[in-house]
Design an enzyme around this catalytic site. Sequence first.
Site, PDB file in Angstrom:
ATOM      1  N   ILE A  46       0.974  -1.172  -0.120  1.00 53.98           N
ATOM      2  CA  ILE A  46      -0.020  -0.148   0.011  1.00 53.98           C
ATOM      3  C   ILE A  46       0.948   1.297   0.228  1.00 53.98           C
ATOM      4  O   ILE A  46       0.520   2.226  -0.804  1.00 53.98           O
ATOM      5  CB  ILE A  46      -0.961  -0.054   1.251  1.00 53.98           C
ATOM      6  CG1 ILE A  46      -2.152  -1.022   0.796  1.00 53.98           C
ATOM      7  CG2 ILE A  46      -1.572   1.551   1.653  1.00 53.98           C
ATOM      8  CD1 ILE A  46      -3.195   0.098  -0.148  1.00 53.98           C
ATOM      9  N   LYS A  79       5.958  14.783  14.644  1.00 52.45           N
ATOM     10  CA  LYS A  79       4.535  15.231  14.580  1.00 52.45           C
ATOM     11  C   LYS A  79       4.078  15.419  15.823  1.00 52.45           C
ATOM     12  O   LYS A  79       4.094  14.433  16.889  1.00 52.45           O
ATOM     13  CB  LYS A  79       3.771  13.790  13.795  1.00 52.45           C
ATOM     14  CG  LYS A  79       2.576  14.226  13.783  1.00 52.45           C
ATOM     15  CD  LYS A  79       1.694  12.793  13.259  1.00 52.45           C
ATOM     16  CE  LYS A  79       0.250  12.972  13.411  1.00 52.45           C
ATOM     17  NZ  LYS A  79      -0.444  11.739  12.956  1.00 52.45           N
ATOM     18  N   PRO A  97      -3.696  17.537  19.822  1.00 53.49           N
ATOM     19  CA  PRO A  97      -2.442  17.331  19.881  1.00 53.49           C
ATOM     20  C   PRO A  97      -2.220  16.078  20.770  1.00 53.49           C
ATOM     21  O   PRO A  97      -3.034  15.488  21.150  1.00 53.49           O
ATOM     22  CB  PRO A  97      -2.185  18.354  21.144  1.00 53.49           C
ATOM     23  CG  PRO A  97      -3.491  18.651  22.050  1.00 53.49           C
ATOM     24  CD  PRO A  97      -4.361  18.475  20.686  1.00 53.49           C
ATOM     25  N   ILE A 345      -1.384   1.951  11.838  1.00 57.32           N
ATOM     26  CA  ILE A 345      -0.006   1.321  12.276  1.00 57.32           C
ATOM     27  C   ILE A 345       0.023   1.086  13.702  1.00 57.32           C
ATOM     28  O   ILE A 345       0.515   0.051  14.272  1.00 57.32           O
ATOM     29  CB  ILE A 345       1.159   2.199  11.808  1.00 57.32           C
ATOM     30  CG1 ILE A 345       1.455   2.176  10.353  1.00 57.32           C
ATOM     31  CG2 ILE A 345       2.506   1.907  12.373  1.00 57.32           C
ATOM     32  CD1 ILE A 345       2.325   3.266   9.744  1.00 57.32           C
TER      33      ILE A 345
HETATM   34  C1  LIG Z   1      -5.170   5.775   1.843  1.00 62.72           C
HETATM   35  C2  LIG Z   1      -4.680   5.084   3.100  1.00 62.72           C
HETATM   36  C3  LIG Z   1      -3.978   5.986   3.832  1.00 62.72           C
HETATM   37  C4  LIG Z   1      -3.257   5.304   5.016  1.00 62.72           C
HETATM   38  N1  LIG Z   1      -2.425   6.395   5.923  1.00 62.72           N
HETATM   39  C5  LIG Z   1      -2.199   5.837   7.166  1.00 62.72           C
HETATM   40  C6  LIG Z   1      -1.442   6.589   7.878  1.00 62.72           C
HETATM   41  O1  LIG Z   1      -1.212   7.937   7.722  1.00 62.72           O
HETATM   42  N2  LIG Z   1      -1.161   6.133   8.912  1.00 62.72           N
HETATM   43  C7  LIG Z   1      -1.159   4.733   9.546  1.00 62.72           C
HETATM   44  O2  LIG Z   1      -0.803   4.230  10.794  1.00 62.72           O
HETATM   45  N3  LIG Z   1      -1.743   3.803   8.638  1.00 62.72           N
HETATM   46  C8  LIG Z   1      -2.087   4.305   7.569  1.00 62.72           C
HETATM   47  N4  LIG Z   1      -2.788   3.433   6.450  1.00 62.72           N
HETATM   48  C9  LIG Z   1      -2.664   2.042   6.683  1.00 62.72           C
HETATM   49  C10 LIG Z   1      -1.247   1.678   6.493  1.00 62.72           C
HETATM   50  O3  LIG Z   1      -0.951   1.865   5.294  1.00 62.72           O
HETATM   51  C11 LIG Z   1      -1.184   0.148   6.562  1.00 62.72           C
HETATM   52  O4  LIG Z   1      -1.609  -0.302   7.808  1.00 62.72           O
HETATM   53  C12 LIG Z   1       0.220  -0.485   6.703  1.00 62.72           C
HETATM   54  O5  LIG Z   1       0.894   0.201   5.420  1.00 62.72           O
HETATM   55  C13 LIG Z   1       0.337  -2.000   6.582  1.00 62.72           C
HETATM   56  O6  LIG Z   1      -0.056  -2.377   5.588  1.00 62.72           O
HETATM   57  P1  LIG Z   1       0.094  -3.989   5.230  1.00 62.72           P
HETATM   58  O7  LIG Z   1       1.619  -4.226   5.395  1.00 62.72           O
HETATM   59  O8  LIG Z   1      -0.889  -4.834   6.031  1.00 62.72           O
HETATM   60  O9  LIG Z   1      -0.356  -4.294   3.771  1.00 62.72           O
HETATM   61  P2  LIG Z   1       0.409  -3.953   2.358  1.00 62.72           P
HETATM   62  O10 LIG Z   1       1.115  -2.666   2.595  1.00 62.72           O
HETATM   63  O11 LIG Z   1      -0.738  -4.076   1.386  1.00 62.72           O
HETATM   64  O12 LIG Z   1       1.392  -5.262   2.136  1.00 62.72           O
HETATM   65  C14 LIG Z   1       0.960  -6.369   1.654  1.00 62.72           C
HETATM   66  C15 LIG Z   1       2.045  -7.351   1.255  1.00 62.72           C
HETATM   67  O13 LIG Z   1       1.505  -8.606   1.111  1.00 62.72           O
HETATM   68  C16 LIG Z   1       2.161  -9.237  -0.070  1.00 62.72           C
HETATM   69  N5  LIG Z   1       1.336 -10.301  -0.686  1.00 62.72           N
HETATM   70  C17 LIG Z   1       0.026  -9.655  -0.754  1.00 62.72           C
HETATM   71  N6  LIG Z   1      -0.524 -11.172  -1.477  1.00 62.72           N
HETATM   72  C18 LIG Z   1       0.413 -12.075  -1.385  1.00 62.72           C
HETATM   73  C19 LIG Z   1       0.688 -13.532  -1.879  1.00 62.72           C
HETATM   74  N7  LIG Z   1      -0.408 -14.026  -2.572  1.00 62.72           N
HETATM   75  N8  LIG Z   1       1.955 -14.040  -1.736  1.00 62.72           N
HETATM   76  C20 LIG Z   1       2.882 -13.245  -1.336  1.00 62.72           C
HETATM   77  N9  LIG Z   1       2.481 -12.031  -0.722  1.00 62.72           N
HETATM   78  C21 LIG Z   1       1.788 -11.623  -0.925  1.00 62.72           C
HETATM   79  C22 LIG Z   1       2.286  -8.012  -0.992  1.00 62.72           C
HETATM   80  O14 LIG Z   1       3.494  -8.223  -2.124  1.00 62.72           O
HETATM   81  C23 LIG Z   1       2.921  -7.030   0.185  1.00 62.72           C
HETATM   82  O15 LIG Z   1       4.022  -7.195   0.252  1.00 62.72           O
HETATM   83  C24 LIG Z   1      -3.377   3.984   5.191  1.00 62.72           C
HETATM   84  C25 LIG Z   1      -3.783   3.071   4.337  1.00 62.72           C
HETATM   85  C26 LIG Z   1      -4.562   3.583   3.375  1.00 62.72           C
HETATM   86  C27 LIG Z   1      -5.210   2.717   2.276  1.00 62.72           C
END
Ligand SMILES: Cc1cc2nc3c(=O)[nH]c(=O)nc-3n(C[C@H](O)[C@H](O)[C@H](O)COP(=O)(O)OP(=O)(O)OC[C@H]3O[C@@H](n4cnc5c(N)ncnc54)[C@H](O)[C@@H]3O)c2cc1C
Length: 500
Positions: A46, A79, A97, A345
Amino acid sequence: MTKAIEKVVIVGGGTAGWMTALSLAKYANISPLNITLVQAQDIETIGVGEATIPNFVEFNRNLGIHEAELLRQTNATFKLGIQFQDWKEKNHSFFHPFSDYGLNINNVDFHHYVLSALHHGLDVKLSDFCLSTQLANKEKFYIANELQNPLEDFGYAYHFDAGLYATLLKRNATAQGVAHKIATIEDVKCRVDGFIDHLVAQNGEMISGDLFIDCSGFRGELIEKVLETGYERWDHWLLCDKAVAVHSESECSLKPFTKSTAKANGWQWSIPLQNRMGNGYLYASQWESDQDAQAQLLASLTGSALTTPRVIPFTPGRRKQIWNKNCFAVGLSTGFIEPLESTSISLIQSAIAKLLSFFPDSSFDDALINHVNRLHNLEVERVRDFIILHYKLSQRTDSEFWRHCQTMSIPTSLEDKIALFKASSSIEQRECESFEMASWLSMYFGFDVKPKRFDPRANLMPLDALKHNLGMIKSHINQTCNQAPSHDQFVSSFLSNRKA
Ligand SMILES: Cc1cc2nc3c(=O)[nH]c(=O)nc-3n(C[C@H](O)[C@H](O)[C@H](O)COP(=O)(O)OP(=O)(O)OC[C@H]3O[C@@H](n4cnc5c(N)ncnc54)[C@H](O)[C@@H]3O)c2cc1C
């Protein structure tokens, strides 16, 4: 006979996957574990989670990542909270804050004295009694070496580059023995009891484990596609279901806060990193098209765009369980509320903390699973309520989106909280609550919610004493704020003075 868990397999190499991997690598010093992280090359992370809340500072410290190293490696900034622009109404702003307001005096919370002062016709604002709000207003920042005075106690968090953060964690985790495999999981084989036995990668490799951690993001490869755990949708309360995100050139000064600006059909974020801005517009797709959202976002940037805008759809809600059989989900695979208060996070951290506190053995005792799921569900509901509060309290009527927010029904847990504040100026702190009293107060005062009464004990302070005490607190805060360096100055001297 139950045995200890030996092999843990993490699917996903985004923020959640690497935070979990490094935390488990540390845990393996106590209880030996063989940890493998599998990550698909062809499925993007993401990558937009760039704003955090204060518990993230401690999380990294506990993982052995020095603050200066984190700042340097991830282009991070500090921040102090979030500035909410145009949320109550257009051309109005307030600050949330990461710190308390004033001082508790004679066991009475400070805001009751402010309400008493307002009742007496004094011209005071709760935000005048909060150092971090004043620092933010002046774009200043510092970290106190030694705390002299409770009025100077404030929390802080970071803005950071999510891709660089994952790289930093990966380097640390692999150095501590985590095996990293690049492979896309295509199939999953379960045992007769429904537990996951092994994963099958695109190249045919079989990856077996005792415990599987699903960090595969929105796809929920294990927790949903295999175990069909179920998802509870909250889009009747949280109307924004898409985001468009883009990087842009830096602004002239580094703001020590996230800026959230309400728009006709959602809100826009602006996050300063050392080398660029992270921007995004979160919108309700029933009222805003992708093209209009992108055009609005690009038009509002203060510097040139550095990337192509990327649209990210999502369904606000939560996975019904984060732990199902021998699969524990962390990150977006557990669901997503929305990014308004940067809580995702933090929920990753608390899921990891629960995994470590209630680490299973091969019996996967239901008592542990049920307990963890109950705690997590409560925690997410509390966060959800706090986010809905922002929309519900807005007085904007300039679009159907905002009119809907004001008239929509809200969870009774939130209705009760608002009613209690309106009746008595009290904030109820519930089990598993992430946001404490000051956060709720920042919203009620920011949106100008007028309670019927305040704690009558605040009136025991004679008016002269009240004026004197409030004046002393305000002037101490102003003096401290005036002496602080700008956020820009602080970041550059911090990076040059501290060795990682
Ligand atoms: C618009 C938006 C804004 C955000 N802003 C914030 C913020 O400011 N602060 C905050 O705390 N959180 C924020 N978040 C949330 C934050 O981005 C996520 O909590 C964080 O990035 C964790 O994502 P993740 O690792 O769960 O998933 P992802 O980053 O999607 O990672 C998924 C992983 O799984 C792997 N994968 C998927 N399917 C398979 C498969 N079949 N085989 C092998 N690997 C696979 C992918 O390759 C990738 O490495 C935001 C989210 C969004 C959508």
